[in-house]
Design a protein around this motif. Structure first.
Motif, mmCIF file in Angstrom:
data_model
loop_
_atom_site.group_PDB
_atom_site.id
_atom_site.type_symbol
_atom_site.label_atom_id
_atom_site.label_comp_id
_atom_site.label_asym_id
_atom_site.label_seq_id
_atom_site.Cartn_x
_atom_site.Cartn_y
_atom_site.Cartn_z
ATOM 1 N N PHE A 178 -91.018 18.207 -9.269
ATOM 2 C CA PHE A 178 -91.937 18.897 -10.167
ATOM 3 C C PHE A 178 -91.142 19.399 -11.369
ATOM 4 O O PHE A 178 -90.223 20.197 -11.213
ATOM 5 C CB PHE A 178 -92.626 20.050 -9.436
ATOM 6 N N THR A 179 -91.478 18.882 -12.525
ATOM 7 C CA THR A 179 -90.780 19.289 -13.739
ATOM 8 C C THR A 179 -91.795 19.735 -14.772
ATOM 9 O O THR A 179 -92.630 18.927 -15.182
ATOM 10 C CB THR A 179 -89.925 18.142 -14.304
ATOM 11 N N PRO A 180 -91.761 20.990 -15.147
ATOM 12 C CA PRO A 180 -90.857 22.027 -14.620
ATOM 13 C C PRO A 180 -91.237 22.417 -13.198
ATOM 14 O O PRO A 180 -92.315 22.053 -12.728
ATOM 15 C CB PRO A 180 -91.075 23.196 -15.577
ATOM 16 N N GLY A 181 -90.355 23.163 -12.549
ATOM 17 C CA GLY A 181 -90.635 23.649 -11.197
ATOM 18 C C GLY A 181 -91.891 24.504 -11.197
ATOM 19 O O GLY A 181 -92.303 25.031 -12.229
ATOM 20 N N LEU A 182 -92.501 24.649 -10.046
ATOM 21 C CA LEU A 182 -93.746 25.409 -9.910
ATOM 22 C C LEU A 182 -93.479 26.765 -9.278
ATOM 23 O O LEU A 182 -92.675 26.875 -8.356
ATOM 24 C CB LEU A 182 -94.736 24.649 -9.028
ATOM 25 N N PHE A 183 -94.154 27.783 -9.766
ATOM 26 C CA PHE A 183 -94.097 29.080 -9.108
ATOM 27 C C PHE A 183 -95.097 29.070 -7.966
ATOM 28 O O PHE A 183 -96.239 28.654 -8.130
ATOM 29 C CB PHE A 183 -94.425 30.211 -10.084
ATOM 30 N N ALA A 184 -94.677 29.524 -6.797
ATOM 31 C CA ALA A 184 -95.521 29.494 -5.615
ATOM 32 C C ALA A 184 -95.355 30.804 -4.852
ATOM 33 O O ALA A 184 -94.338 31.488 -4.994
ATOM 34 C CB ALA A 184 -95.124 28.313 -4.734
#
Length: 183
Positions: free
Chosen positions: A140-146
């Motif tokens: 995932f680009t950019p990374g995901l906030f979870a």
């Protein structure tokens, strides 16, 4: 009247952080351990300030979760250990499958009848989904906030894994995450 102090930094030459005493209330940093220290005016190495870090965490792979002997087109609801809050970098699977990651068990349950290939409803609690036509990693680009959105947040990340292959198979799924929240 309250007193406020402003911290500033300077390099202290060859001072050994483990032996440094300093003046009462002085903050200093040990670059070898990454810890912030507070001088009490008498303790060598000062007092470690806990509950914070140097701001850098290492990525870690959560334990692999396995859907065992999953029939073709069947779905397994599984829980993988993550963090209360985290950044999601990637999902890895070792077989063809459809993986969905949710912020709560209720979100996973509410989404269970959504057909493959259709979009989720807005505000559904779906954090990410990945479709694998073979073994691989989806970055995932950019990374995901979870985050875990249970009424009392836990480190559990609810996922659903659907076998998109044509035969029964055991599927392993792994998340690459960065912890963002303590606890």
């Amino acid at each position: 009247m309250a007193t406020t102090f402003k911290a500033f930094t300077s390099k202290m030459g060859g001072a050994n952080p483990a032996e440094y005493i300093g003046r009462t209330g002085e903050l200093f940093w040990d670059p070898a351990s990454g810890s912030l220290r507070l001088s009490d005016g008498s303790t060598p190495g000062g007092i470690a300030i806990t509950g914070i870090s140097n701001g850098f965490q290492a990525r870690n792979n959560t334990p692999t979760v396995t859907a065992t002997d999953l029939a073709a087109n069947a779905t397994a609801n599984l829980d993988i250990t993550a963090h209360k809050g985290y950044a999601l970098y990637s999902i890895t699977a070792d077989k063809p499958c459809w993986v969905r990651l949710y912020n709560s068990n209720a979100s996973r349950t509410a989404d269970q009848n959504r057909p493959f290939g259709s979009g989720p409803t807005p505000n559904s609690g779906l954090i990410a989904e990945a479709v694998f036509i073979s073994a691989g990693t989806i970055n995932f680009t950019p990374g995901l906030f979870a985050y875990n959105n249970e009424s009392t947040p836990t480190t559990t990340a609810p996922i659903a894994v659907t076998n998109t292959g044509s035969t029964d198979q055991t599927i392993e799924v792994n998340l690459t995450v960065l912890k963002l929240e303590q606890g």
